[in-house]
Design a protein around this motif. Structure first.
Motif, PDB file in Angstrom:
ATOM      1  N   LEU A 495       0.823  -1.206   0.000  1.00  0.00           N
ATOM      2  CA  LEU A 495       0.000   0.000   0.000  1.00  0.00           C
ATOM      3  C   LEU A 495       0.860   1.260   0.000  1.00  0.00           C
ATOM      4  O   LEU A 495       0.488   2.275  -0.583  1.00  0.00           O
ATOM      5  CB  LEU A 495      -0.948   0.003   1.210  1.00  0.00           C
ATOM      6  CG  LEU A 495      -2.029  -1.085   1.203  1.00  0.00           C
ATOM      7  CD1 LEU A 495      -2.829  -1.058   2.501  1.00  0.00           C
ATOM      8  CD2 LEU A 495      -2.983  -0.936   0.008  1.00  0.00           C
ATOM      9  N   ARG A 496       2.019   1.166   0.656  1.00  0.00           N
ATOM     10  CA  ARG A 496       2.900   2.336   0.677  1.00  0.00           C
ATOM     11  C   ARG A 496       3.429   2.598  -0.731  1.00  0.00           C
ATOM     12  O   ARG A 496       3.492   3.736  -1.181  1.00  0.00           O
ATOM     13  CB  ARG A 496       4.043   2.133   1.671  1.00  0.00           C
ATOM     14  CG  ARG A 496       4.878   3.401   1.846  1.00  0.00           C
ATOM     15  CD  ARG A 496       5.948   3.273   2.901  1.00  0.00           C
ATOM     16  NE  ARG A 496       5.414   3.318   4.261  1.00  0.00           N
ATOM     17  CZ  ARG A 496       5.717   2.425   5.197  1.00  0.00           C
ATOM     18  NH1 ARG A 496       6.529   1.432   4.934  1.00  0.00           N
ATOM     19  NH2 ARG A 496       5.214   2.545   6.401  1.00  0.00           N
ATOM     20  N   GLU A 498       1.949   1.947  -3.407  1.00  0.00           N
ATOM     21  CA  GLU A 498       0.843   2.493  -4.197  1.00  0.00           C
ATOM     22  C   GLU A 498       0.425   3.877  -3.686  1.00  0.00           C
ATOM     23  O   GLU A 498      -0.552   4.449  -4.161  1.00  0.00           O
ATOM     24  CB  GLU A 498      -0.363   1.542  -4.139  1.00  0.00           C
ATOM     25  CG  GLU A 498      -0.115   0.192  -4.823  1.00  0.00           C
ATOM     26  CD  GLU A 498      -1.167  -0.858  -4.436  1.00  0.00           C
ATOM     27  OE1 GLU A 498      -2.217  -0.473  -3.884  1.00  0.00           O
ATOM     28  OE2 GLU A 498      -0.920  -2.061  -4.673  1.00  0.00           O
ATOM     29  N   LYS A 500      -0.875   4.552  -0.792  1.00  0.00           N
ATOM     30  CA  LYS A 500      -2.167   4.488  -0.104  1.00  0.00           C
ATOM     31  C   LYS A 500      -2.081   4.559   1.420  1.00  0.00           C
ATOM     32  O   LYS A 500      -3.101   4.589   2.089  1.00  0.00           O
ATOM     33  CB  LYS A 500      -2.918   3.220  -0.510  1.00  0.00           C
ATOM     34  CG  LYS A 500      -3.470   3.309  -1.922  1.00  0.00           C
ATOM     35  CD  LYS A 500      -4.237   2.053  -2.277  1.00  0.00           C
ATOM     36  CE  LYS A 500      -4.667   2.047  -3.736  1.00  0.00           C
ATOM     37  NZ  LYS A 500      -4.919   0.693  -4.219  1.00  0.00           N
ATOM     38  N   LYS A 502      -0.362   6.681   4.704  1.00  0.00           N
ATOM     39  CA  LYS A 502       0.411   7.856   5.124  1.00  0.00           C
ATOM     40  C   LYS A 502       1.317   7.438   6.280  1.00  0.00           C
ATOM     41  O   LYS A 502       1.210   6.338   6.799  1.00  0.00           O
ATOM     42  CB  LYS A 502      -0.557   8.947   5.593  1.00  0.00           C
ATOM     43  CG  LYS A 502      -1.390   9.574   4.485  1.00  0.00           C
ATOM     44  CD  LYS A 502      -1.998  10.862   5.032  1.00  0.00           C
ATOM     45  CE  LYS A 502      -3.370  11.191   4.534  1.00  0.00           C
ATOM     46  NZ  LYS A 502      -4.349  10.164   4.314  1.00  0.00           N
TER      47      LYS A 502
END
Lengths: 505, 447
Positions: A495-496, A498, A500, A502
């Protein structure tokens, strides 16, 4: 020269395969035709979970490689203080066909064999600890502590003593003691040790009073020293009707020789994965027991196995029970392993454990006593299961810390001792050899440690740059823990990438 | 004692004592008050050490005292019988994992750390949540820790537990929260559907409610269908949401992450672990990407980092939450957890993979629904209308006790008795059509 395996092994989630499967599940095609899947629309999973798709060989090879980059008692010496990393006899694995397939909610008449083991263990552990009855409900030592402090709490509440909100803890105690006391809602009061490394009895006399609910103590303590005033300590507590709790993590040093119940302890927990040779499993599962004496038996967690008319039943509930600690009966699979261990020793063998583990500790001390840079508190008091050296002087003179010494030891194929514990000894190195390590291993360990300390004085950089023979070198802890780089799962990594997630504020 | 395989220094005591400079082991106990020294042998039924063969014989004798069932038991209630692939057992018995300690020395424990990290990662994918710890003792203690954690965050003093949650779990939660004085309030269920009654939810005073718990599927095997509504309700009132899940069902149904749940819990037993007469099990504990939740999380967590040379490496993270550094301010007292079980579950999920997981969930769905249909064909009904998975309740016109004992006489272990007339049955991939047919036929004969 020792070298650890170093595989450049990807994460299982990074395997590229697709359209593969590692195991076949039983399929009944006729049933599939007969029954249609009818999951309510709003319950259906939207995205397929991001799991691998690999063959059995890929999975097995992957985990075998990971195991090769790990280190257990079967690999080498693990002198971790307060952990009692003794050898785990292989005959223990015979238990799996006695227990693995049993469901805990089966009728008791279908599980008489396993209930007999639990019943025998309850009695044997009560005899070993000098208490009246044991409950095997607790899946680990800390869970036993929680049970114990809750028992103390309920005891005082029944007597309507609502202002007894203080739990005393020695400053040498395992961190679990204050943590368990806090979980039970107690205020934690630390009792400082005296210069000899023992509970300061004069201080204790001042502190014990109407607010004292109990005292959590381990004996021998975490310095490996026997609290010789234990009888008086127990009297002080009992005079105000406070309870004395025994943290059994250090029991190995007195096993078969001295019993907590005889010293005046009211509640005792045991770590079966320490004293009774259940393998640690990389951090668990362990198993525990919580034992009580006198009026405290009514507070034990339930259920306890009883024998009625030659049959065993697991439905006994003590009168003032604190309730249940685990879903069912505790970590029974491991209780049976420790049962096997006790059978393999018998009373005769058990009576040797405290003696031989104490012998091993003092033998190591005699080998390290005169090493410049390793200091001992109360140097001529005999230790029991473990010993704590201080590398304070070495750190001050050469900048080589207990942490560095630990890394130099793992570089030579020994697991490192426990370091920076207990907190009242600076730069502490806590060694527990156990009775299962041959004398030659103790010799080579003492030799390695001596050599490392000598090297620290002569070429400190050689020590500070270790380890180099392990799978990886020193770890970047900042990246590991920093809110912007912390990566607890592959999902976060993904996710990082991408964009997505923080930074974790 | 002469010699013993686990006591290598029996014959070396004199030599070692000489090195120490004392002439008797008991001198090393001179600091112990002499009247505390046990002057007799321990009074246990085993006096002399048993040989390995004798131990095996004793275990066989005990094993024979357990009833050999004809089929895997049709009983669930939080744990269900499943098949475990040999490869899972094979990896779990690798010495380097199984005799290792907690990986406090990361450089020499990379494989173990990576295996735990992979468990966390696979579980995160299954749950669609970002943070997973290295395990709790079991599902029940995971709920208890979640409730304690919610209380630490918002300081409120009560928790809402639905009456259709697993009663064994409820007992444990009650014990664990007693010390903190957290009150347990009942979340009522709809007696027709067997699901949480959201109409009654509106009438509850939630001023002091710290957390709300949902079990999916619930204790009666029924899917909760109003989770979005409950989560929405909780978020409006700043109540922390805790959801207990069966990991296998997630092959088919929505994971907690999709609902925006704060804390997810469950048990790993059904993904590759033996029943073990109720333990060791493996408590699942996960939170979403939120610093307040993460800071208050109990248990160990492994994270990804690098070593000084820039190689990929793994290490324990956020250790300042734990008992060995924080003592009475720790988020939990847990130390020993269920790591080896977590590794077993990771291997199982790796073997099954995404296709296998879905396939298995479907197979369980099909088999449990087939069994329910068979019961219904013979006129036995479930008291609840909700959609089921793996387990369901059946009501009988006759006391279930009698049915149960007649089944046992045939070597078949029926369901879990809930009251005089109702029992909870469980059907998984280990129960074949033949077994199911025989179970139902036998029940019909008695009734």
């Amino acid at each position: 020269m020792w070298r650890q395996a170093k595989w450049d092994e990807p994460l299982i989630t990074e395997y590229k395969g697709n359209g593969r499967v590692g195991t076949l599940i039983p399929h009944d095609d006729s049933l599939r035709k007969e029954i249609t899947l009818n999951i309510p629309e709003n319950l259906k999973r939207r995205n397929e979970p991001n799991l691998p798709s690999i063959s059995e060989l890929e999975a097995v090879r992957h985990y075998i490689r990971l195991s090769q980059m790990s280190f257990g008692v079967d690999t080498g010496f693990v002198p971790l203080g307060s952990c009692t990393m003794k050898y785990n006899p292989k005959v223990e694995e015979k238990i799996s066909d006695v227990v693995s397939g049993l469901h805990p909610l089966q009728d008791s008449e279908t599980v008489q064999g396993i209930l007999e083991i639990i019943y025998e263990m309850q009695l044997m552990l009560a005899e070993i600890t000098g208490t009246d009855i044991c409950s095997l409900q607790v899946p680990a030592g800390s869970a036993g502590e929680l049970a114990g402090v809750l028992m103390i709490k309920k005891y005082h509440e029944l007597k309507e003593r609502f202002s007894r909100d203080e739990m005393l803890v020695a400053d040498t105690a395992h961190g679990t003691n204050p943590a368990s006391a806090a979980m039970a809602g107690y205020k934690v009061i630390y009792i400082r040790s005296n210069k000899e490394g023992l509970v300061d009895i004069d201080l204790l006399r001042e502190v014990v009073g109407e607010k004292t609910a109990g005292f959590m103590l381990t004996n021998p303590n975490t310095l490996g020293l026997f609290e010789e005033n234990i009888v008086e300590i127990a009297k002080l507590l009992h005079n105000v009707d406070a309870k004395l709790y025994y943290d059994g993590a250090n029991m190995n040093g007195i096993l078969g020789l001295v019993r907590p119940g005889d010293m005046g302890f009211d509640i005792v927990h045991l770590n079966l994965h320490k004293t009774f040779a259940v393998p640690h499993g990389g951090g668990g599962p362990g198993a525990g027991a919580i034992c009580a004496k006198g009026d405290m038996v009514d507070f034990l967690p339930y259920p306890i196995v009883e024998k009625k008319n030659g049959k065993y039943a697991i439905d006994y509930i003590p009168k003032h029970t604190i309730g249940k600690i685990a879903s069912f009966y505790g970590n029974i699979g491991n209780v049976v392993r420790s049962y096997v261990y006790i059978l393999g020793l018998g009373a005769e063998g058990l009576s040797m454990i405290g003696k031989l583990s104490t012998l091993a500790t003092n033998y190591i001390i005699s080998k390290l006593r005169n090493v410049k840079g390793l200091d001992l508190i109360a140097p001529y008091r005999p230790r029991k299961h473990e010993v704590v050296f201080s590398a304070k002087e070495l750190a001050r003179d050469k900048g080589v810390t207990a942490f560095d010494i630990a890394k130099a030891l793992i570089d030579r194929g020994f697991y490192a001792p426990t370091i920076y514990f207990p907190p009242n000894i600076e730069e502490s190195i806590m060694i527990e050899p156990t009775e299962t390590e041959p004398k030659e291993v103790l010799d080579s360990f003492a030799e390695a440690l001596t050599e490392i300390v000598r090297e620290a004085y002569n070429n400190p950089n050689n020590v500070i740059s270790s380890p180099t023979n392990t799978t990886v070198g020193r770890i970047d802890q900042v990246t590991a823990n920093h809110p912007s780089t912390i990566t607890p799962t592959y999902r976060v990594y993904r996710l990082r990438q991408e964009g997505k997630v923080k930074s974790l504020q | 004692m002469e010699m013993h395989p686990w006591l290598p220094n029996l014959k070396y005591t004199e030599e070692m004592l000489k090195e120490i400079g004392v002439n008797d082991i008991m001198n090393l106990f001179s600091d112990v008050p002499q009247d505390l020294i046990l002057k007799r042998k321990l009074n246990i039924p085993y006096d002399k050490p048993l040989s390995e063969y004798e131990i095996s014989q004793r275990l066989n004798e005990l094993k024979k005292k357990n009833l050999e069932l004809k089929y895997p038991p049709f009983i669930g209630g939080g744990l269900c019988p499943h098949y475990i692939p040999e490869a899972v057992k094979f990896i779990m018995s690798r010495s380097e994992f199984y005799t290792a300690y907690t990986p406090y020395q990361p450089e020499i424990s990379q494989g173990l750390l990576q295996a735990i990290y992979e468990y966390q990662s696979l579980m995160a994918e299954l749950l669609e949540m970002e943070f997973v710890n290295a395990s709790m003792y079991d599902w029940a203690s995971a709920i208890a820790e979640a409730v304690l954690m919610a209380h630490r965050i918002n300081r409120r003093k009560s928790v809402l537990l639905p009456s259709n949650m697993n009663p064994y779990h409820r007992e444990v939660v009650k014990t664990w929260v007693y010390g903190k004085g957290i009150k347990i309030n009942e979340l009522p269920i709809n007696s027709t559907s067997g699901q949480i009654d959201i109409e009654k939810l509106e009438q509850i005073n939630t001023d002091d409610v710290s957390a709300i718990y949902i079990q999916q599927p619930n204790f009666y095997g029924i899917f909760e269908e109003n989770i979005e509504y409950i989560v929405d309700f909780a978020k409006k009132k700043n109540i922390i949401t805790i959801m207990g899940v069966s990991p296998l069902s997630l092959g088919l149904i929505k994971p907690p992450g999709e609902y925006g749940i704060d804390i997810a819990v469950g048990d790993g037993q059904e993904i590759g672990l033996p029943l073990n007469y109720g333990g060791p099990l493996m408590g699942i504990f996960a939170v979403r990407w939120d610093s307040q939740l993460v800071r208050q999380m109990p248990g160990r967590i492994v994270g990804l980092t690098k070593d000084e040379k820039g190689n990929r490496a793994f290490t324990l993270i956020l250790q300042t939450r734990e008992q060995f550094t924080r003592r009475e301010k720790a988020t939990s007292n847990i130390t020993t957890n269920e790591t080896l079980m977590a590794i077993g579950s990771a291997v199982y999920l790796s073997l099954l993979g995404k296709h296998g997981l879905r396939d298995l969930a479907e197979e369980i769905y099909v088999r449990s629904h087939y069994a329910k249909k068979k019961f219904e064909e013979l006129g036995f009904k479930s008291p609840y209308s909700g959609e089921i998975f793996e387990e369901f309740v059946i009501q009988f016109p006759k006391n279930y006790n009698l049915i149960h004992s007649s089944l046992l006489n045939k070597g078949i272990h029926g369901g879990l008795q809930l009251n005089d007339y109702c029992a909870l049955f469980c059907f998984t991939e280990v129960h074949t059509r033949v077994m199911i047919d025989e179970l139902v036929k036998n029940i019909a004969e008695v009734v």
